[in-house]
Enzyme design. Structure first.
Site, PDB file in Angstrom:
ATOM      1  N   GLY A 246       0.833  -1.204   0.000  1.00  0.00           N
ATOM      2  CA  GLY A 246       0.000   0.000   0.000  1.00  0.00           C
ATOM      3  C   GLY A 246       0.864   1.249   0.000  1.00  0.00           C
ATOM      4  O   GLY A 246       0.588   2.198  -0.694  1.00  0.00           O
TER       5      GLY A 246
ATOM      6  N   ILE B  87       0.305  -5.893   5.366  1.00  0.00           N
ATOM      7  CA  ILE B  87       0.426  -5.388   3.993  1.00  0.00           C
ATOM      8  C   ILE B  87       1.681  -5.938   3.323  1.00  0.00           C
ATOM      9  O   ILE B  87       2.200  -5.351   2.378  1.00  0.00           O
ATOM     10  CB  ILE B  87       0.411  -3.841   3.972  1.00  0.00           C
ATOM     11  CG1 ILE B  87       1.463  -3.265   4.918  1.00  0.00           C
ATOM     12  CG2 ILE B  87      -0.961  -3.324   4.348  1.00  0.00           C
ATOM     13  CD1 ILE B  87       1.557  -1.742   4.875  1.00  0.00           C
TER      14      ILE B  87
ATOM     15  N   THR C 248       4.319  -6.910   5.366  1.00  0.00           N
ATOM     16  CA  THR C 248       5.416  -6.616   6.273  1.00  0.00           C
ATOM     17  C   THR C 248       5.824  -7.802   7.133  1.00  0.00           C
ATOM     18  O   THR C 248       6.931  -7.841   7.653  1.00  0.00           O
ATOM     19  CB  THR C 248       4.998  -5.491   7.232  1.00  0.00           C
ATOM     20  OG1 THR C 248       3.779  -5.896   7.876  1.00  0.00           O
ATOM     21  CG2 THR C 248       4.742  -4.204   6.482  1.00  0.00           C
TER      22      THR C 248
ATOM     23  N   GLY D  14       2.149   0.120  13.280  1.00  0.00           N
ATOM     24  CA  GLY D  14       1.305  -1.063  13.421  1.00  0.00           C
ATOM     25  C   GLY D  14       1.773  -2.013  14.498  1.00  0.00           C
ATOM     26  O   GLY D  14       1.027  -2.321  15.445  1.00  0.00           O
TER      27      GLY D  14
ATOM     28  N   ARG E 200      14.002  -2.442  19.811  1.00  0.00           N
ATOM     29  CA  ARG E 200      14.300  -3.866  19.732  1.00  0.00           C
ATOM     30  C   ARG E 200      13.759  -4.404  18.418  1.00  0.00           C
ATOM     31  O   ARG E 200      12.612  -4.140  18.060  1.00  0.00           O
ATOM     32  CB  ARG E 200      13.620  -4.562  20.907  1.00  0.00           C
ATOM     33  CG  ARG E 200      13.968  -6.014  21.010  1.00  0.00           C
ATOM     34  CD  ARG E 200      13.455  -6.532  22.347  1.00  0.00           C
ATOM     35  NE  ARG E 200      13.569  -7.982  22.366  1.00  0.00           N
ATOM     36  CZ  ARG E 200      12.674  -8.774  22.930  1.00  0.00           C
ATOM     37  NH1 ARG E 200      11.609  -8.247  23.530  1.00  0.00           N
ATOM     38  NH2 ARG E 200      12.852 -10.064  22.915  1.00  0.00           N
TER      39      ARG E 200
ATOM     40  N   GLU F 127       9.288   2.480   7.531  1.00  0.00           N
ATOM     41  CA  GLU F 127       9.516   3.644   6.676  1.00  0.00           C
ATOM     42  C   GLU F 127      10.924   4.207   6.748  1.00  0.00           C
ATOM     43  O   GLU F 127      11.404   4.820   5.789  1.00  0.00           O
ATOM     44  CB  GLU F 127       8.482   4.732   7.009  1.00  0.00           C
ATOM     45  CG  GLU F 127       7.098   4.292   6.577  1.00  0.00           C
ATOM     46  CD  GLU F 127       5.973   5.101   7.185  1.00  0.00           C
ATOM     47  OE1 GLU F 127       5.492   6.012   6.518  1.00  0.00           O
ATOM     48  OE2 GLU F 127       5.565   4.804   8.331  1.00  0.00           O
TER      49      GLU F 127
END
Lengths: 699, 342
Positions: free
Chosen positions: A234, A461, A463, A504, A585, A662
């Protein structure tokens, strides 16, 4: 259950759904086809600004298999949307080219497309303005930028201190629009039944989509279910609800049958958001050692006439470096363009490209090594807020990256390393991304057979979220990972925030941890055995998250890049990229690494090839497929290494994690641009650095 | 996409006969371009005659030492053919510089020649385009044209031909073999593609109903030093910003045979006849190469945003000529050839 056991967190567990995905059994939204399902195809506007004068749908409805054509004249009414981009088929206004003005519905996909192609729309076109300039007359200072950041911040007396500084840098960087283009296009399948609405939607957060649909169609949210079980990427474009579930639900209501709508790749650029172009001026005033006394970061960008979106590109300058006197300003103008929105690391990716490129210029101006310059400007507290950092290991990332990359051997002089027709150089840039967190809820259940079920409306998504949440649950339950089942991607599950802002895992994981610890306590209270009817517990982090933090919390990183530049053609190729991150972590090194190098690759694209061209004549994006909008091909990605420093930060969440989705993209384009400068001596202040931009500067 | 009927031809004569029955029919080769254009509504054939399995899938070394390449030979197979690799490396290199591995596995020799421009206006039926709809205008001149032509364009059209393979074939003096309702004919490849002039809708001189059955490469360049190099926005799967194909024979430091063709600059592969004529008999030095190439490119008329193509093409050609003239002095190429970065 209390026998010695490997902890699941920190292990490189493979993706739970990996086999289903690579074997094709994982079903994405468009792969759900309820009985009687019809197909919808949007009709995009072909003028950049104006009004719809009339529709002629006679030929369209005569197409074999055609069922209906929805327009603002006959579509079911929807309420005023909170997000104006969802206000589709409501009126005759065309705010930009590609705005959806009608939807064709037919028995097959092919028939729907043919029906849509046969819809004739007459427009009253108006003059359009789609070109952003640094002095556009429509520029204004918005109150807020994306993320709730103030549009403008002033600290101290920038002008006076800058004017008196012995070393100054005043540079302007620009960036073309970029498209998210996830592999899976946006798709929705809507089905009304018994007064309820069920939608399969490719989304980064189905709770949000559920709420939006309930509001638009005036339904009780409990009567709307949105499912996003598997999502093929996305990058922010599915973070907010998009028109496809609204249109599919409208069409399904209109025709009384389920409807499937998949946006065509060519329709994505105008409909699902994009990173807006930016023009960014950065000024540094520094002493002769390169220590910054005054910093100004002023950004110009555009938004659409549909709604205001302000890329928060000047915000990293508020947190990165010591800057006693600071000015950070955002200005935008509303043009007749598709509405920009979130694209991977909005604000940080764009802003740090300019800031970290300008830091390289300051290093040269002050005669200081670029790694050392950043170390010298390390702040003791977050400059904008004065808060202490919960943890900040940028210097360690720089030092460790420099060691691994071999930075110490670097001759700082530019344009010297010639290998045949190639010039070779290296560059560095810092990365930063804030720790964001939202309230989440989760449930956990223990069965008498020793199995556990964790339920949370997280979205994976691509990840590895599903896997990491199961790992979090397993440790909190003190159970082996393979005994923990997890359900995500369904708005009927306990409410959870979207997969965005690298928040998330922290947000969902906290509630999973809380629910699972509570369940573990219940099992222990029951004497360590689970009764036949099972046990369950829930976790809600509203209170903990709402309590906020006294700390400034960010993840950090350092990118190193080595490039070669073909002196004949100005083609730039990245020979190697290496980055070191400090992001709390790391919960799963396998999925973390793929997040890091995936984002670094996207940064490579931003640096060298990803850029959309607004056609001034037609008013839309010229590149609307993956043959013309270039993302990195495999051949562009040679050596790509990601490492990390484990942080022990007790001010984050029970897992001790910071977001990692990101930050890999932040600063990477600057590192490449700085390497190009080192290779050639040419400072190209724009991305993407395509050959046409660089070649005129090569002798 | 408009509905269409489909049938598969078994031999070339039958294919031509099948097409002749229906003026709205088209031949289908690998489909890597035609099917895309059908999905976009740019091409709207009512009938497809599938020629991909015609027995034209051989690469033969002819008795005189040239090549006869069947029209349905896949790009990957042609690039890998030992005779092509050893005797005409420029052709193999050009093929491997094109498209992606998947596309090359499907695309045919004939289809590669006949592929259409990737100009975004041509591919968007909601916009004007003289090539797609004659008389509607060319928005590219004022609009987005960074990738488009600098040589030989007209008021009506500034499109480029996208093929890499055709550029090498132009340098090799290849001929295109055609079969039509009235029999076969042969057209030099350099005359096969047209300049746009007032009829940009016509990419080539192919006549209605004609089938490309193959390409003949004469032996004249066999074994001579040759090379192809292409500049593009990314390392693979991107069309040429500019490219150059060179065949060079140097004897005692003097240019003998030389062929130079450019890609990415014009509506057709651009055979640099001016440069060639200037070079023959001249000393094989970087200075004379540069002088000759600049003489060729003096005809360039760049648009607002594509002037970079002229020095880019010049640099590519001068470098290749220089390298071929003196292989010992060839600069070390640190790129990994397996990555296709040529």
């Amino acid at each position: 259950m209390t026998t010695s056991r490997e902890r699941a967190l920190g292990s490189d567990a493979v993706r739970i759904e990996g086999l289903a995905k690579v074997s094709g059994t994982a079903r994405y939204s468009a792969e759900h086809t309820p009985p009687g399902c019809l197909y919808a195809w949007p009709v995009p506007a072909t003028v950049a600004r104006g009004r719809i004068a009339s529709f002629d749908t006679a030929a369209a409805l005569a197409e074999p298999g055609a069922v209906a054509v929805l327009t603002h004249e006959n579509a079911p009414r929807i309420s005023d949307p909170e997000d104006a981009i969802l206000g589709v088929l409501r009126d005759d206004r065309v705010p930009h080219r590609g705005w959806i003005v009608a939807v064709a519905v037919a028995e097959t996909l092919e028939a729907a497309r043919a029906t849509a192609d046969a819809v004739r729309v007459s427009y009253v076109a108006e003059d359009h303005d789609v070109v952003l300039t640094a002095d556009h007359p429509g520029l204004y200072s918005p109150e807020m930028a994306n993320g709730g950041h103030p549009g403008t911040r002033e600290r101290g007396d920038f002008d006076t201190v800058y004017a008196a500084a012995p070393v100054t840098v005043d540079v302007t960087y620009s960036m073309d629009p970029m498209h998210n283009h996830p592999m899976e296009p946006h798709a929705a399948v809507a089905h009304w039944h018994d007064g309820r609405l069920t939608v399969y939607d490719s989304s980064q957060g189905s709770s949000t989509v559920r709420d939006a649909l309930a509001a638009l169609f005036a339904l009780d949210p409990a009567h709307v279910t949105v499912i996003s079980e598997h999502v093929g990427g996305g990058f922010g474009s599915k973070g907010t609800p998009r028109p496809q579930p609204v249109l599919a639900a409208m069409a399904a209501r209109h025709v009384g049958r389920p409807v499937k709508l998949v946006l065509h790749r060519s329709q994505l650029p105008a409909v699902v958001g994009h990173r807006p172009p930016t023009i960014q001026r950065v000024r540094f005033g520094a002493d002769r050692d390169g220590v910054i006394s005054a910093l100004a970061h002023e950004m110009v960008s555009y938004t659409s006439t549909v709604k205001e979106f302000v890329e928060q590109a000047a915000t990293p300058a508020r947190t990165m470096y010591t800057s006693p006197h600071s000015r950070t300003v955002h200005r935008v103008t509303a043009l007749d363009v598709p509405t920009p929105s979130w694209m991977r690391a909005p604000g940080e990716a764009s802003g740090m490209y300019a800031l970290e490129s300008a830091m390289d210029e300051l290093a040269l101006a002050a005669g200081v090594d670029p790694v050392e310059l950043r170390v010298r400007n390390e702040p003791s507290h977050e400059p904008d807020s004065g808060r202490a950092y919960s943890s900040r290991h940028l210097v360690e990332c720089l030092r460790e990256g420099a060691r691994r990359f071999g930075w110490g051997d670097r001759d700082p002089r530019a344009g010297l390393r010639k290998e045949g027709r190639f010039l070779v150089g290296s560059g560095v840039a810092a990365a930063s991304y804030p720790v964001l967190i939202s309230p989440s809820t989760a449930e956990a259940r223990a069965d008498a057979d020793g199995g556990f079920l964790v339920r949370v409306n997280a979205t994976d998504i691509g990840t590895g979220a599903r896997t990491v949440l199961a790992q979090i649950g397993a440790d909190a339950l003190q159970a082996p990972l393979e005994r923990v089942r997890i359900e995500i991607g369904d708005s009927d599950l306990p409410r959870a925030p979207l997969a965005g802002g690298s928040s998330g895992t922290g947000s969902w994981g906290w509630s999973v941890d809380k629910a699972c610890r509570a369940l573990r306590a219940r099992i222990d209270a029951a004497g360590g055995t689970v009764p036949p009817e099972g046990l369950s517990a829930s976790g809600d982090t509203t209170e903990e998250v709402g309590a906020g933090t006294e700390f400034a919390r960010h993840a950090y990183g350092a990118h190193f890049a080595e490039v070669q530049v073909d002196t004949d053609t100005a083609e730039i190729r990245v020979r190697r990229m290496l980055a070191v991150f400090a992001a709390g972590r790391i919960l799963n090194p396998r999925t973390a690494r793929s997040q890091f190098i995936g984002a670094m690759t996207m940064g490579l694209g931003m640096a060298l090839m990803e850029g959309a061209t607004i056609d001034p004549v037609a008013g839309d994006f010229a590149e609307r497929d993956l043959a013309s909008y270039h993302v990195p091909a495999h051949a562009d990605v040679r050596s790509m290494e990601a490492y990390w420093i484990e942080e022990d930060d007790r001010h984050l969440n029970p897992m001790g994690s910071k977001g990692i989705g990101e930050i890999g993209m932040v600063g990477s384009a600057a590192a490449i641009g700085n390497a190009v400068r080192h290779a050639t001596g040419v400072r190209l202040r724009e991305v993407p650095m395509r050959p046409d931009k660089l070649l005129p500067h090569l002798a | 996409m408009k509905s269409f009927t489909y049938e598969r031809a078994t031999d070339p004569a039958q294919a031509v006969a099948l097409l002749a029955r229906d003026p709205a029919a088209r031949f289908l080769g690998g489909g890597t371009n035609l099917v895309d254009l059908m999905k976009l509504g740019v091409e709207t054939p009512g009938h497809l005659v599938d020629i991909a399995r015609l027995p034209l899938d051989r690469v033969e070394v002819t008795d005189d030492g040239g090549l006869l390449i069947g029209a349905t030979v896949r790009n990957s197979d042609l690039a890998a053919d030992p005779a092509v690799r050893t005797r005409f490396p420029v052709l193999s290199q050009a093929l491997l510089a094109g498209a992606s591995g998947q596309l090359r596995n499907t695309a045919t020799t004939g289809g590669n020649l006949l592929q259409r421009t990737r100009c975004t206006y041509f591919q968007d039926v909601t916009k004007a385009c003289n090539k797609r709809e004659p008389g509607t205008g060319c928005p590219a001149r004022e609009g987005v044209h960074r990738d488009l032509a600098v040589l030989g364009h007209s008021e009506a059209c500034v499109a480029t031909h996208p093929s890499d393979m055709a550029v090498a074939l132009a340098a090799l003096d290849a001929d295109v073999l055609l079969l039509g309702p009235d029999g076969g004919r042969t057209v030099p490849l350099t005359d096969f593609h047209r300049l746009p002039g007032d009829h940009p809708e016509k990419d080539t001189v192919i006549r209605p109903g004609e089938l490309v059955t193959g390409v003949r490469v004469p032996r004249t360049a066999a074994g001579l030093p040759s090379a192809y190099r292409k500049a593009r926005d990314r390392a693979s799967y991107a069309f040429a910003l500019a490219s150059a194909a060179v065949v060079l024979d140097v004897r005692d430091g003097v240019v003998g045979d030389v062929r130079l063709a450019f890609g990415g600059l014009a509506h057709k592969p651009w055979r640099a006849t001016t440069a060639e004529a200037t070079l023959r008999g001249e000393p094989a030095t970087p200075e004379s190469f540069r002088h000759a190439v600049e003489a060729e490119l003096a005809a360039a008329r760049p648009l607002r945003d594509n002037g970079f193509k002229v020095p880019m093409a010049r640099n590519l050609a001068v470098r290749l000529l220089t390298e071929l003239a003196d292989p010992a002095a060839t600069a070390t190429d640190h790129t990994d050839p397996r990555r296709g970065d040529r």
